[in-house]
Design a protein around this motif. Structure first.
Motif, PDB file in Angstrom:
ATOM      1  N   ILE A   1      71.648 -29.675  72.169  1.00 14.45           N
ATOM      2  CA  ILE A   1      72.419 -29.062  71.084  1.00 14.45           C
ATOM      3  C   ILE A   1      72.895 -30.136  70.107  1.00 14.45           C
ATOM      4  O   ILE A   1      72.832 -29.964  68.886  1.00 14.45           O
TER       5      ILE A   1
ATOM      6  N   LEU B   1      72.093 -30.219  66.117  1.00 19.01           N
ATOM      7  CA  LEU B   1      73.154 -30.192  65.110  1.00 19.01           C
ATOM      8  C   LEU B   1      73.183 -31.470  64.285  1.00 19.01           C
ATOM      9  O   LEU B   1      73.585 -31.454  63.118  1.00 19.01           O
TER      10      LEU B   1
ATOM     11  N   TYR C   1      80.393 -34.460  65.781  1.00 22.64           N
ATOM     12  CA  TYR C   1      80.207 -33.786  67.071  1.00 22.64           C
ATOM     13  C   TYR C   1      81.016 -34.522  68.129  1.00 22.64           C
ATOM     14  O   TYR C   1      80.921 -35.742  68.264  1.00 22.64           O
TER      15      TYR C   1
ATOM     16  N   MET D   1      82.208 -28.989  67.122  1.00 22.63           N
ATOM     17  CA  MET D   1      81.484 -29.299  65.890  1.00 22.63           C
ATOM     18  C   MET D   1      82.483 -29.240  64.740  1.00 22.63           C
ATOM     19  O   MET D   1      83.038 -28.186  64.442  1.00 22.63           O
TER      20      MET D   1
ATOM     21  N   ILE E   1      82.255 -25.109  70.773  1.00 24.81           N
ATOM     22  CA  ILE E   1      80.937 -24.714  71.279  1.00 24.81           C
ATOM     23  C   ILE E   1      80.991 -24.522  72.788  1.00 24.81           C
ATOM     24  O   ILE E   1      81.495 -25.372  73.521  1.00 24.81           O
ATOM     25  N   GLU E   2      80.466 -23.392  73.234  1.00 26.58           N
ATOM     26  CA  GLU E   2      80.335 -23.113  74.666  1.00 26.58           C
ATOM     27  C   GLU E   2      78.877 -22.791  74.970  1.00 26.58           C
ATOM     28  O   GLU E   2      78.279 -21.937  74.316  1.00 26.58           O
ATOM     29  N   LEU E   3      78.312 -23.484  75.948  1.00 29.29           N
ATOM     30  CA  LEU E   3      76.938 -23.224  76.377  1.00 29.29           C
ATOM     31  C   LEU E   3      76.972 -22.385  77.645  1.00 29.29           C
ATOM     32  O   LEU E   3      77.547 -22.791  78.657  1.00 29.29           O
TER      33      LEU E   3
ATOM     34  N   TYR F   1      84.553 -19.821  67.384  1.00 24.92           N
ATOM     35  CA  TYR F   1      83.861 -20.173  68.619  1.00 24.92           C
ATOM     36  C   TYR F   1      82.377 -19.850  68.472  1.00 24.92           C
ATOM     37  O   TYR F   1      82.018 -18.768  68.002  1.00 24.92           O
ATOM     38  N   LEU F   2      81.543 -20.795  68.884  1.00 25.74           N
ATOM     39  CA  LEU F   2      80.096 -20.594  68.869  1.00 25.74           C
ATOM     40  C   LEU F   2      79.603 -20.587  70.311  1.00 25.74           C
ATOM     41  O   LEU F   2      79.661 -21.610  70.995  1.00 25.74           O
ATOM     42  N   TYR F   3      79.132 -19.423  70.756  1.00 21.70           N
ATOM     43  CA  TYR F   3      78.570 -19.311  72.101  1.00 21.70           C
ATOM     44  C   TYR F   3      77.059 -19.455  72.026  1.00 21.70           C
ATOM     45  O   TYR F   3      76.391 -18.709  71.310  1.00 21.70           O
ATOM     46  N   VAL F   4      76.546 -20.433  72.758  1.00 17.09           N
ATOM     47  CA  VAL F   4      75.109 -20.680  72.815  1.00 17.09           C
ATOM     48  C   VAL F   4      74.609 -20.120  74.140  1.00 17.09           C
ATOM     49  O   VAL F   4      74.967 -20.616  75.214  1.00 17.09           O
TER      50      VAL F   4
END
Length: 286
Positions: free
Chosen positions: A116, A120, A129, A155, A167-169, A197-200
């Motif tokens: 990731i 990015l 980052y 990020m 960011i959460e993976l 929040y960005l969930y991957v």
């Protein structure tokens, strides 16, 4: 049968800047593969150059190689000698030394975060980052971090967007109780620590279950401030992978970063998601 040691491994290693860059990278992410090191630090050189340098660092005790089962590629961890070389400390490593355990179930997750970061990093020089360890270290210096949600990564996008994206993976779906506990921290830190929040997800269809949990727990505010993206698409098409909102709409990073070049012309989706206070005031007065 004993295999002869490669000739280049017999030479004495003189630590150079690129060696310290490798050590810093592995310290940031805890574990990294040769391919990831090559992509981040040696992209303008042949892979063999990266491989030899890493192997030299390993052979002289700065790195430790760890192999996954079932024939997967090796990855590397930093040693106490490597930490000393770059002037860093690691309490867990100091306590357990070379016996620090690596859990197999956590390896794909940690390596995914490096992928990731690689993706990015290609988007814009206006992105900073931060890894989970770096976030913990900063909060520890100022506030007790156990009171905050510590995401897998952060990020930070500079002005004019000025956006902190946690960011959460997620490689697997978590239990409803686990999500309920996480939603509490996410709501508490929303707009004070993190903007969105960005969930991957490894499988983008996981977002359906996630959204159901948000609705079940009456988390309307989170639903409006959460984004979803598929891991494979993000890694391979960072500019054009679809990023979904909690409401089902989508946009791309390419659309998002148009605002760096033209702060006036917005794409249809960006204003309600990322508009600043001035934008909102204009919308309410018209």
């Amino acid at each position: 049968m004993k295999v002869a040691k490669a000739r280049y491994l017999k030479f004495r290693l003189r630590i150079q800047k690129r060696d310290k860059d490798i050590l810093h990278l592995i310290h940031r992410f805890r574990l990294v593969t040769i391919g990831q090191i090559h992509k981040i630090l040696f992209s303008n050189q042949k892979r063999i150059s990266c491989y030899r340098r890493v192997r030299m660092l390993e052979s002289q005790g700065y790195l430790r190689r760890h192999g996954l089962t079932y024939g997967a590629q090796n990855f590397y961890l930093i040693t106490l000698k490597g930490l000393l070389t770059i002037g860093k400390t690691d309490q867990a490593l100091e306590n357990k030394g070379q016996n620090q355990r690596v859990y197999n179930h956590q390896i794909p997750h940690d390596l995914g975060l490096v992928d990731i970061f690689c993706a990015l990093s290609t988007l814009s020089d206006k992105i900073t980052y931060k890894t989970e360890n770096e976030i913990r270290a900063e909060l520890e210096r100022s506030h007790p971090y156990d009171k905050y949600l510590i995401p897998d990564a952060l990020m930070m996008v500079k002005e004019p967007l000025k956006l902190n994206l946690a960011i959460e993976l997620e490689l697997n779906i978590q239990s409803p109780k686990r999500y309920e506990e996480r939603f509490y921290l996410m709501t508490k830190d929303l707009k004070t620590v993190y903007d969105k929040y960005l969930y991957v997800f490894e499988n983008i269809n996981y977002r359906n279950f996630f959204i159901k949990q948000l609705i079940k727990n009456k988390q309307q505010l989170l639903l409006e401030n959460i984004l979803f993206v598929e891991l494979d698409l993000l890694v391979n098409q960072p500019f054009d992978c679809p990023i979904y909102t909690g409401k089902g709409k989508s946009f791309t990073f390419r659309e998002l970063f148009k605002r760096f070049n033209d702060a006036v012309a917005h794409t249809p989706l960006i204003p309600p998601l990322y508009g600043n206070k001035d934008d909102k005031e204009k919308n309410t007065t018209t």
